[in-house]
Design a protein around this motif. Structure first.
Motif, PDB file in Angstrom:
ATOM      1  N   THR A  22       0.621  -0.928  -0.018  1.00 34.79           N
ATOM      2  CA  THR A  22       0.183  -0.132   0.062  1.00 34.79           C
ATOM      3  C   THR A  22       0.595   1.320  -0.151  1.00 34.79           C
ATOM      4  OG1 THR A  22      -0.392   0.311   2.768  1.00 34.79           O
ATOM      5  CG2 THR A  22      -1.530  -1.095   1.729  1.00 34.79           C
ATOM      6  N   SER A  53       4.054  13.034   1.351  1.00 36.23           N
ATOM      7  CA  SER A  53       3.349  12.309  -0.507  1.00 36.23           C
ATOM      8  C   SER A  53       3.876  11.156  -0.160  1.00 36.23           C
ATOM      9  CB  SER A  53       4.478  13.390  -1.574  1.00 36.23           C
ATOM     10  OG  SER A  53       4.037  14.345  -1.918  1.00 36.23           O
ATOM     11  N   PHE A  54       5.127  10.855   0.363  1.00 30.63           N
ATOM     12  CA  PHE A  54       5.677   9.153   0.149  1.00 30.63           C
ATOM     13  C   PHE A  54       5.308   8.589   1.591  1.00 30.63           C
ATOM     14  CE2 PHE A  54       8.135  12.052  -3.160  1.00 30.63           C
ATOM     15  CZ  PHE A  54       7.539  11.174  -4.078  1.00 30.63           C
ATOM     16  N   ASP A  55       5.215   7.218   1.738  1.00 27.96           N
ATOM     17  CA  ASP A  55       4.426   6.543   2.937  1.00 27.96           C
ATOM     18  C   ASP A  55       5.748   5.612   3.559  1.00 27.96           C
ATOM     19  OD1 ASP A  55       1.411   6.244   2.735  1.00 27.96           O
ATOM     20  OD2 ASP A  55       2.154   5.390   0.827  1.00 27.96           O
ATOM     21  N   VAL A  64       6.345  -2.804  -3.791  1.00 26.97           N
ATOM     22  CA  VAL A  64       5.374  -1.496  -3.883  1.00 26.97           C
ATOM     23  C   VAL A  64       4.564  -1.326  -3.743  1.00 26.97           C
ATOM     24  CG1 VAL A  64       6.952  -0.018  -2.371  1.00 26.97           C
ATOM     25  CG2 VAL A  64       6.998   0.406  -4.335  1.00 26.97           C
ATOM     26  N   LYS A  65       3.196  -0.299  -3.887  1.00 25.77           N
ATOM     27  CA  LYS A  65       2.354   0.634  -4.887  1.00 25.77           C
ATOM     28  C   LYS A  65       2.696   1.285  -5.698  1.00 25.77           C
ATOM     29  CE  LYS A  65      -2.148   2.934  -4.203  1.00 25.77           C
ATOM     30  NZ  LYS A  65      -2.181   4.170  -3.683  1.00 25.77           N
ATOM     31  N   ASP A  66       3.725   2.644  -5.704  1.00 21.73           N
ATOM     32  CA  ASP A  66       4.437   3.060  -5.674  1.00 21.73           C
ATOM     33  C   ASP A  66       5.205   3.838  -5.909  1.00 21.73           C
ATOM     34  OD1 ASP A  66       2.373   4.660  -7.868  1.00 21.73           O
ATOM     35  OD2 ASP A  66       0.996   4.905  -5.784  1.00 21.73           O
ATOM     36  N   TYR A  67       6.790   3.590  -6.772  1.00 25.95           N
ATOM     37  CA  TYR A  67       7.838   3.902  -7.133  1.00 25.95           C
ATOM     38  C   TYR A  67       8.591   4.571  -7.054  1.00 25.95           C
ATOM     39  CZ  TYR A  67      12.568   2.199  -6.759  1.00 25.95           C
ATOM     40  OH  TYR A  67      14.233   2.217  -6.608  1.00 25.95           O
ATOM     41  N   LYS A  98       3.915   4.404  -1.089  1.00 20.86           N
ATOM     42  CA  LYS A  98       4.118   5.266  -2.321  1.00 20.86           C
ATOM     43  C   LYS A  98       6.114   5.185  -1.497  1.00 20.86           C
ATOM     44  CE  LYS A  98       3.631   8.669  -4.853  1.00 20.86           C
ATOM     45  NZ  LYS A  98       2.929  10.130  -5.333  1.00 20.86           N
TER      46      LYS A  98
END
Ligand SMILES: C[S@@+](CC[C@H](N)C(=O)[O-])C[C@H]1O[C@@H](n2cnc3c(N)ncnc32)[C@H](O)[C@@H]1O
Length: 262
Positions: free
Chosen positions: A42, A107-109, A63-66, A44
């Motif tokens: 989940t 913005s980022f996890d 990851v969900k977004d990279y 980013k």
């Protein structure tokens, strides 16, 4: 003061080539990937100082977004070549950690600055980068990075440390000692002992980089106003160093730090 000679070194073909072929995660990174595994799908992720993509192949599929970012366009080109077949949708960008204004607050996890990438900027920029990372990180997310350990290099500035029962080993050690002292003429064993951080040229990439070394206690002080739940890990074993004594006596050349965004 660190100038952009480091960027020149990180744009040199032999150095880019070296990072382009690295594959393995370091023990502390293995620990963290296991720890975060349930949450990664989940998340980013921002992979700062991505270099030749050593960490990409491990994190991108999870990851969900990279987004991978590096200030060396040669590194980003190498990374693109490496992954354009296997991960055609990947986002890899040229960008400088010293200017993260393109990224919005929260913005980022998960933000990774692996393999000591944060050590190639000045002290003032380091503090600014930490502040910016805390701004773009989402509450409940994580920042994970490594940094050179001043306490490990300290003894290498003392000639006595280089003596061994083996005369050949002593000879080789003393030659390396002479290089270290020659490239860092303004630093002595005593000045290093008295400081919490120092910028020096070590043997990596043949003394071409100016590298920031810091004591664990001082690194924690830099992080405390910006992050919570700060943990320190041994680079070599991947185990958490839970007590002050363990952190102060650890002789790993670099240490990993995990912290949470507020
Ligand atoms: C030691 S290499 C590590 C590369 C990669 N992360 C790895 O673990 O293999 C450090 C990387 O940080 C990058 N770097 C250093 N300072 C940077 C900055 N201010 N902004 C973005 N990247 C930076 C360098 O270009 C280099 O690719």
């Amino acid at each position: 003061m660190i100038n952009d000679k480091n960027l020149t070194t990180y744009s040199t073909s032999d150095v880019v080539h070296y990072y382009q072929y690295l594959q393995q995660l370091q023990p502390a990174e293995e620990t963290i990937i296991q720890l975060l595994k349930p949450k990664l799908p989940t998340m980013k992720m921002l992979d700062l100082g991505v270099g030749g993509g050593r960490t990409t192949q491990h994190f991108f599929p999870l990851v969900k977004d990279y987004i991978g970012v590096d200030y060396s366009s040669a590194m980003i080109n190498a990374c693109q070549q490496r992954f354009n077949q296997s991960y055609p949708s990947i986002t890899l960008m040229v960008g400088d950690a010293r200017n993260l204004s393109d990224f919005e607050d929260n913005s980022f996890d998960f933000i990774l600055f692996s393999f000591n990438g944060i050590d190639y900027i000045s002290h003032e920029h380091r503090l600014k980068v930490l502040q910016e990372i805390s701004r773009i990180g989402k509450s409940g997310g994580y920042f994970f990075f490594s940094s050179h350990n001043l306490q490990a290099i300290e003894k290498q500035f003392n000639w006595k440390y280089h003596l061994s029962f083996n005369p050949f080993k002593t000879y080789v050690n003393l030659i390396m000692f002479a290089f270290l002292r020659g490239f860092n003429a303004s630093l002595t064993y005593q000045t290093i002992q008295q400081n919490q951080y120092a910028i020096l040229r070590d043997e990596s990439h043949n003394f071409r980089l100016q590298t920031y070394y810091i004591r664990a206690s001082e690194q924690i002080k830099q992080l405390e106003p910006l992050f919570k739940d700060i943990k320190v890990y041994s680079w070599k074993t991947g185990l958490e160093l839970t007590t002050n004594h363990e952190r102060m006596s650890c002789s790993d050349m670099w240490l990993y730090y995990l912290c949470c965004f507020h």
